[in-house]
Enzyme design. Structure first.
Site, mmCIF file in Angstrom:
data_model
loop_
_atom_site.group_PDB
_atom_site.id
_atom_site.type_symbol
_atom_site.label_atom_id
_atom_site.label_comp_id
_atom_site.label_asym_id
_atom_site.label_seq_id
_atom_site.Cartn_x
_atom_site.Cartn_y
_atom_site.Cartn_z
ATOM 1 N N PHE A 142 0.859 -1.184 0.000
ATOM 2 C CA PHE A 142 0.000 0.000 0.000
ATOM 3 C C PHE A 142 0.895 1.233 0.000
ATOM 4 O O PHE A 142 1.760 1.385 0.862
ATOM 5 C CB PHE A 142 -0.913 0.021 1.225
ATOM 6 C CG PHE A 142 -1.857 1.190 1.230
ATOM 7 C CD1 PHE A 142 -3.032 1.145 0.492
ATOM 8 C CD2 PHE A 142 -1.564 2.345 1.946
ATOM 9 C CE1 PHE A 142 -3.903 2.235 0.477
ATOM 10 C CE2 PHE A 142 -2.420 3.430 1.932
ATOM 11 C CZ PHE A 142 -3.598 3.370 1.200
ATOM 12 N N ASP A 227 9.404 2.227 1.086
ATOM 13 C CA ASP A 227 8.288 2.969 1.648
ATOM 14 C C ASP A 227 8.219 2.642 3.134
ATOM 15 O O ASP A 227 7.758 1.579 3.538
ATOM 16 C CB ASP A 227 6.996 2.556 0.929
ATOM 17 C CG ASP A 227 5.740 3.198 1.517
ATOM 18 O OD1 ASP A 227 5.806 3.716 2.649
ATOM 19 O OD2 ASP A 227 4.694 3.150 0.857
ATOM 20 N N LYS A 256 3.297 9.600 8.509
ATOM 21 C CA LYS A 256 2.596 9.126 9.705
ATOM 22 C C LYS A 256 3.221 9.659 10.990
ATOM 23 O O LYS A 256 2.960 10.780 11.387
ATOM 24 C CB LYS A 256 2.489 7.606 9.696
ATOM 25 C CG LYS A 256 1.447 7.082 8.708
ATOM 26 C CD LYS A 256 1.058 5.661 8.976
ATOM 27 C CE LYS A 256 0.020 5.159 7.968
ATOM 28 N NZ LYS A 256 -1.294 5.795 8.115
#
Length: 402
Positions: A142, A227, A256
């Site tokens: 993702f 990532d 995040k």
């Protein structure tokens, strides 16, 4: 043990505002959260919840961490925003701290993980010959919701209704080096991978996989992009997840938990690669703004001063001690996966009802991929809080009727 009432309710005025004015693109629980402190949040009815998925993983150092709160309060009274056509001392200091803790590269700042991945995709194509534009990504991965990032996300459910996708992304099986080798051709520019798949279910790569990707990239002149939007910034007990595997990427993306709950993202790249992102080729209006930069610095200071990298390993061990035995105990618990404070408990059945069951007991969790309980608790959690939360979760799982 903390408990909330099973009859979860919220202010009807808040519900009415959302029904009338907010696009319903989220499945929202009937809770309105109004305050947070450490590992706890409170709703508008005064109920208290232990949060094992704080801020969707953004609140790595807990809700309202003191150093971040202080830094933002100071900064907001001095300078809120200026464009990146000017220098900001805090942004430079933030970049230095990230560079020193990673592979010595340079930083581009943005506002989110999907923006960081968009920047990485652009940089990979800018750095390689024009005919080399393909990027290999992985099933179950993702990378975000913007068009290039969602095109890089090899999950068909995120593609439904929004095709055609951005061309140039080639999907391979996570963990299968031969599948990757078979996808490489003269048009391949890069390999992009989460060193630990987060939304994909806390999938930890098999031994040798990331090392093998580095070898394939080097043999074929490809860039290797990690990532680390979910796994980075201390979550795994190292500053960055790649440091657990002894493999260094050419480009790394972060977001995040980067700013302790404040919006912020970054792409770090080796200097020789970073040079290809020339003036005018990419930008982010609010990227690296004074508030985010001060919050990012304060987050790093908190992790350092409170020795939270060590805490991730210690608390991860407590989760393992309490939750792993469920695999042998219950036939519908398939597997326990954990590295630091990235924790997944995979069931053989739909685990979604456990979110409500835990919420009714005063614990906030997440379920991803339908059957994986995903926990991303704060590094600042106490062992007592971990044990309390695990007791609630274990009770809910044991009482679960699949």
């Amino acid at each position: 043990m903390n408990t909330a009432t099973a009859a979860t309710k919220m202010s009807p005025e808040t519900a009415s505002l959302f029904d009338q004015y907010v696009i319903p693109n989220y499945r929202r629980f009937p809770l309105s959260l109004v305050r947070g402190e450490g590992s706890w949040v409170w709703d508008d009815q005064g109920r208290k919840y232990l949060d094992f998925f704080p801020g969707w993983g953004c609140n790595l150092i807990g809700h309202c961490p003191p150093l971040v709160v202080k830094a933002v309060q100071e900064q907001v009274a001095e300078l809120i925003h200026v464009p990146n056509t000017w220098h900001m001392e805090a942004q430079g200091q933030w970049a230095k701290l990230l560079s020193e803790r990673s592979f010595g590269g340079q930083a581009f700042f943005c506002n989110s993980g999907t923006e960081a991945n968009e920047a990485a995709i652009k940089l990979a194509r800018l750095h390689t010959p024009k005919e080399r534009y393909k990027i290999i990504t992985f099933e179950g991965g993702f990378h975000g919701r913007t068009y290039a990032a969602v095109s890089a996300t090899a999950q068909p459910k995120y593609h439904e209704g929004i095709e055609p996708l951005v061309p140039g992304f080639v999907y391979a099986t996570f963990g299968d080096l031969e599948a990757v080798r078979a996808k490489v051709d003269g048009e391949t520019a890069a390999i992009m991978v989460e060193p630990i798949q987060g939304e994909g279910g806390i999938r930890i790569p098999p031994a040798g996989f990331l090392e093998g990707l580095r070898e394939i990239a080097d043999e074929n002149g490809l860039l290797l992009i990690f990532d680390e939007v979910q796994a980075g910034c201390g979550r795994t007990g190292k500053w960055f997840a790649y440091q657990n595997f002894g493999v260094t990427p050419d480009i790394m993306t972060l977001a995040k938990s980067l700013c302790g709950g404040v919006a912020g993202g970054a792409m770090l790249a080796k200097k020789e690669v970073a040079a290809s992102l020339r003036p005018g080729m990419h930008a982010a209006t609010f990227g690296g703004n004074p508030l985010a930069a001060r919050a990012g610095i304060a987050t790093i200071e908190t992790i350092d001063q409170e020795n939270l990298l060590a805490a991730a390993g210690k608390l991860g061990g407590v989760f393992c001690e309490l939750l792993e035995p469920l695999v042998a105990e219950l036939p519908y618990v398939r597997e326990f996966r954990q590295l630091g404070l990235m924790i997944g408990v995979e069931l053989t059945v739909d685990a979604t009802p456990l979110v409500q069951a835990c919420m009714d007991r005063g614990l906030l969790i997440n379920v991803t991929q339908g059957n994986v309980i995903r926990l991303l608790p704060a590094l600042t959690s106490s062992e007592a809080e971990v044990r309390e939360g695990c007791a609630i979760l274990i009770e809910a799982i044991r009482n679960f009727k699949p």
